[in-house]
Write a protein that holds these residues in place. Sequence first.
Motif, PDB file in Angstrom:
ATOM      1  N   ILE A 115     -10.013 -34.184   3.589  1.00 30.25           N
ATOM      2  CA  ILE A 115      -8.916 -34.086   2.631  1.00 30.25           C
ATOM      3  C   ILE A 115      -9.557 -33.929   1.255  1.00 30.25           C
ATOM      4  CG2 ILE A 115      -6.834 -35.152   1.698  1.00 30.25           C
ATOM      5  CD1 ILE A 115      -6.680 -34.586   4.701  1.00 30.25           C
ATOM      6  N   ASP A 116      -9.293 -32.813   0.605  1.00 33.65           N
ATOM      7  CA  ASP A 116      -9.931 -32.524  -0.684  1.00 33.65           C
ATOM      8  C   ASP A 116     -11.447 -32.656  -0.587  1.00 33.65           C
ATOM      9  OD1 ASP A 116      -7.442 -32.078  -1.900  1.00 33.65           O
ATOM     10  OD2 ASP A 116      -7.211 -34.214  -2.349  1.00 33.65           O
ATOM     11  N   GLY A 117     -11.990 -32.195   0.545  1.00 31.98           N
ATOM     12  CA  GLY A 117     -13.428 -32.173   0.721  1.00 31.98           C
ATOM     13  C   GLY A 117     -14.056 -33.474   1.189  1.00 31.98           C
ATOM     14  N   LYS A 118     -13.232 -34.514   1.456  1.00 36.73           N
ATOM     15  CA  LYS A 118     -13.768 -35.810   1.886  1.00 36.73           C
ATOM     16  C   LYS A 118     -13.091 -36.266   3.185  1.00 36.73           C
ATOM     17  CE  LYS A 118     -14.745 -37.382  -2.825  1.00 36.73           C
ATOM     18  NZ  LYS A 118     -14.478 -38.424  -3.854  1.00 36.73           N
ATOM     19  N   PRO A 119     -13.858 -36.834   4.120  1.00 40.26           N
ATOM     20  CA  PRO A 119     -13.286 -37.248   5.407  1.00 40.26           C
ATOM     21  C   PRO A 119     -12.703 -38.664   5.388  1.00 40.26           C
ATOM     22  CG  PRO A 119     -15.638 -37.559   5.483  1.00 40.26           C
ATOM     23  CD  PRO A 119     -15.330 -36.971   4.118  1.00 40.26           C
ATOM     24  N   TYR A 120     -11.983 -39.001   4.315  1.00 37.76           N
ATOM     25  CA  TYR A 120     -11.441 -40.360   4.197  1.00 37.76           C
ATOM     26  C   TYR A 120      -9.963 -40.325   3.827  1.00 37.76           C
ATOM     27  CZ  TYR A 120     -16.399 -41.532   3.919  1.00 37.76           C
ATOM     28  OH  TYR A 120     -17.735 -41.641   4.185  1.00 37.76           O
ATOM     29  N   TYR A 121      -9.281 -41.415   4.147  1.00 38.48           N
ATOM     30  CA  TYR A 121      -7.902 -41.607   3.714  1.00 38.48           C
ATOM     31  C   TYR A 121      -7.675 -43.100   3.527  1.00 38.48           C
ATOM     32  CZ  TYR A 121      -6.446 -43.138   8.441  1.00 38.48           C
ATOM     33  OH  TYR A 121      -6.294 -43.818   9.626  1.00 38.48           O
ATOM     34  N   HIS A 122      -6.447 -43.500   3.229  1.00 34.51           N
ATOM     35  CA  HIS A 122      -6.128 -44.911   2.989  1.00 34.51           C
ATOM     36  C   HIS A 122      -4.827 -45.267   3.696  1.00 34.51           C
ATOM     37  CE1 HIS A 122      -9.034 -45.108  -0.403  1.00 34.51           C
ATOM     38  NE2 HIS A 122      -8.635 -43.862  -0.615  1.00 34.51           N
ATOM     39  N   SER A 123      -4.610 -46.549   3.829  1.00 33.36           N
ATOM     40  CA  SER A 123      -3.286 -47.049   4.195  1.00 33.36           C
ATOM     41  C   SER A 123      -2.579 -47.384   2.884  1.00 33.36           C
ATOM     42  CB  SER A 123      -3.404 -48.302   5.065  1.00 33.36           C
ATOM     43  OG  SER A 123      -2.127 -48.890   5.265  1.00 33.36           O
ATOM     44  N   TYR A 124      -1.347 -46.898   2.741  1.00 29.83           N
ATOM     45  CA  TYR A 124      -0.520 -47.205   1.579  1.00 29.83           C
ATOM     46  C   TYR A 124       0.633 -48.112   2.006  1.00 29.83           C
ATOM     47  CZ  TYR A 124      -2.216 -43.334  -1.499  1.00 29.83           C
ATOM     48  OH  TYR A 124      -2.936 -42.492  -2.298  1.00 29.83           O
ATOM     49  N   ILE A 125       1.080 -48.927   1.071  1.00 30.15           N
ATOM     50  CA  ILE A 125       2.400 -49.543   1.188  1.00 30.15           C
ATOM     51  C   ILE A 125       3.231 -48.953   0.051  1.00 30.15           C
ATOM     52  CG2 ILE A 125       3.769 -51.660   0.964  1.00 30.15           C
ATOM     53  CD1 ILE A 125       1.535 -53.137   2.421  1.00 30.15           C
ATOM     54  N   ILE A 126       4.353 -48.343   0.423  1.00 30.61           N
ATOM     55  CA  ILE A 126       5.199 -47.671  -0.561  1.00 30.61           C
ATOM     56  C   ILE A 126       6.562 -48.354  -0.644  1.00 30.61           C
ATOM     57  CG2 ILE A 126       4.044 -45.461  -0.222  1.00 30.61           C
ATOM     58  CD1 ILE A 126       6.489 -44.569   1.475  1.00 30.61           C
ATOM     59  N   THR A 127       7.233 -48.139  -1.766  1.00 31.71           N
ATOM     60  CA  THR A 127       8.575 -48.667  -1.944  1.00 31.71           C
ATOM     61  C   THR A 127       9.387 -47.686  -2.772  1.00 31.71           C
ATOM     62  OG1 THR A 127       9.852 -50.611  -2.662  1.00 31.71           O
ATOM     63  CG2 THR A 127       7.994 -49.958  -4.050  1.00 31.71           C
ATOM     64  N   TYR A 128      10.668 -47.960  -2.922  1.00 32.50           N
ATOM     65  CA  TYR A 128      11.542 -47.079  -3.701  1.00 32.50           C
ATOM     66  C   TYR A 128      11.270 -47.277  -5.188  1.00 32.50           C
ATOM     67  CZ  TYR A 128      15.684 -44.291  -4.699  1.00 32.50           C
ATOM     68  OH  TYR A 128      16.524 -43.292  -5.133  1.00 32.50           O
ATOM     69  N   GLU A 129      11.345 -46.204  -5.948  1.00 38.45           N
ATOM     70  CA  GLU A 129      10.996 -46.242  -7.372  1.00 38.45           C
ATOM     71  C   GLU A 129      11.786 -47.290  -8.152  1.00 38.45           C
ATOM     72  OE1 GLU A 129       9.327 -45.746 -10.935  1.00 38.45           O
ATOM     73  OE2 GLU A 129       8.596 -44.841  -9.070  1.00 38.45           O
ATOM     74  N   ASP A 130      13.052 -47.498  -7.803  1.00 38.45           N
ATOM     75  CA  ASP A 130      13.903 -48.433  -8.559  1.00 38.45           C
ATOM     76  C   ASP A 130      13.644 -49.895  -8.229  1.00 38.45           C
ATOM     77  OD1 ASP A 130      15.067 -46.311  -9.771  1.00 38.45           O
ATOM     78  OD2 ASP A 130      16.912 -46.335  -8.598  1.00 38.45           O
ATOM     79  N   GLU A 131      12.853 -50.152  -7.188  1.00 39.47           N
ATOM     80  CA  GLU A 131      12.551 -51.549  -6.856  1.00 39.47           C
ATOM     81  C   GLU A 131      11.710 -52.162  -7.983  1.00 39.47           C
ATOM     82  OE1 GLU A 131      13.956 -53.071  -4.583  1.00 39.47           O
ATOM     83  OE2 GLU A 131      14.309 -51.791  -2.845  1.00 39.47           O
ATOM     84  N   PRO A 132      11.851 -53.462  -8.231  1.00 38.69           N
ATOM     85  CA  PRO A 132      11.161 -54.094  -9.368  1.00 38.69           C
ATOM     86  C   PRO A 132       9.664 -54.316  -9.157  1.00 38.69           C
ATOM     87  CG  PRO A 132      12.357 -55.743  -8.123  1.00 38.69           C
ATOM     88  CD  PRO A 132      12.734 -54.406  -7.526  1.00 38.69           C
ATOM     89  N   TRP A 133       9.179 -54.108  -7.930  1.00 33.90           N
ATOM     90  CA  TRP A 133       7.786 -54.438  -7.627  1.00 33.90           C
ATOM     91  C   TRP A 133       6.825 -53.332  -8.063  1.00 33.90           C
ATOM     92  CZ3 TRP A 133      10.802 -53.971  -2.788  1.00 33.90           C
ATOM     93  CH2 TRP A 133      11.655 -55.070  -2.608  1.00 33.90           C
ATOM     94  N   GLU A 134       5.743 -53.733  -8.726  1.00 35.24           N
ATOM     95  CA  GLU A 134       4.695 -52.787  -9.121  1.00 35.24           C
ATOM     96  C   GLU A 134       3.405 -53.015  -8.334  1.00 35.24           C
ATOM     97  OE1 GLU A 134       5.224 -50.240 -11.047  1.00 35.24           O
ATOM     98  OE2 GLU A 134       7.304 -50.902 -11.381  1.00 35.24           O
TER      99      GLU A 134
END
Length: 297
Positions: A115-134
């Motif tokens: 991916i973009d020249g590198k064989p790595y990725y990540h696990s993400y935790i995502i949420t909705y933009e309007d949620e208060p958590w950053e």
Amino acid sequence: MKKSMYIAAFICLSIILSACGSKAEEAEGPLLDETFTIGVIPAQTVGAMEEAMDKLQSLLSEELNRKVTVDVYPDYNGVVEALNYDKIDMAYLGPLTYIIANQKSGAKAIITQEIDGKPYYHSYIITYEDEPWESLEDLLHTPEEVDFAFGDPNSTSGSLIPTIELQKRGVFDSQEDHDFHSVRYTGSHDATALAVQNKQINAGAIDSAIYHQLIESGKIDKEQLKVIWKSEELFQYPWAVHKDTNEETITRLQETFLSIEDEEILEAFGASGFTKASKEDYRNIEEAAKQQGIINE
């Protein structure tokens, strides 16, 4: 007498030519009627990958000089079981499912995407933009208010890695034992992203490469989502062959994947290209799987 000698000589010549022909065929590669079967995990929903898989199938058939079939399986476990029980010759797996297949049947990792020249990725935790958590810390201040989702139970980034992180933080042990309002498994990364975007859940775990791919393709809206946690680097999904695959076939497969420039095939995996892989690249996932009791020590 002469006639008999000519017949005998003709028969001998036919036998010699036949033998030479067989050796020539062996030197060129496997016969065309020997099907090479590949199983692919549902990194995205099945329909989104079918056309690209058809193109990959044609390319590999030409390069291997044999019929190749590529099938997208409905879930991760189906691909592992197919490889373990000799139903397929090669599989595109998540790192965790590869480690399981390697322990059960000796499957060999030979290639992965970049991916973009590198064989790595990540696990993400995502949420909705309007949620208060950053951040994940913010979200975990009130876990009882959160409906959380993982992807497939056998997914590395969609389940294994975020599970370990949430266990460390003392809020999750299993689907039955946790501090969240609810926990579900969506079955795929795009299903998790859409569930968050549609506010069916508050937060979910997803593969970073697929997340960005879904944004670029317009399947999800970047403005409506945000990432609040990112894991350490994970080596990309491997393509693994059956333990009995000969070295000539492995070399042909590696050379073919390394030469792929077709944008549709690359896009199906969110890839910029391919590179070689081996079991050593997945040692951290192997240790995580042992930690969770998924595989034996």
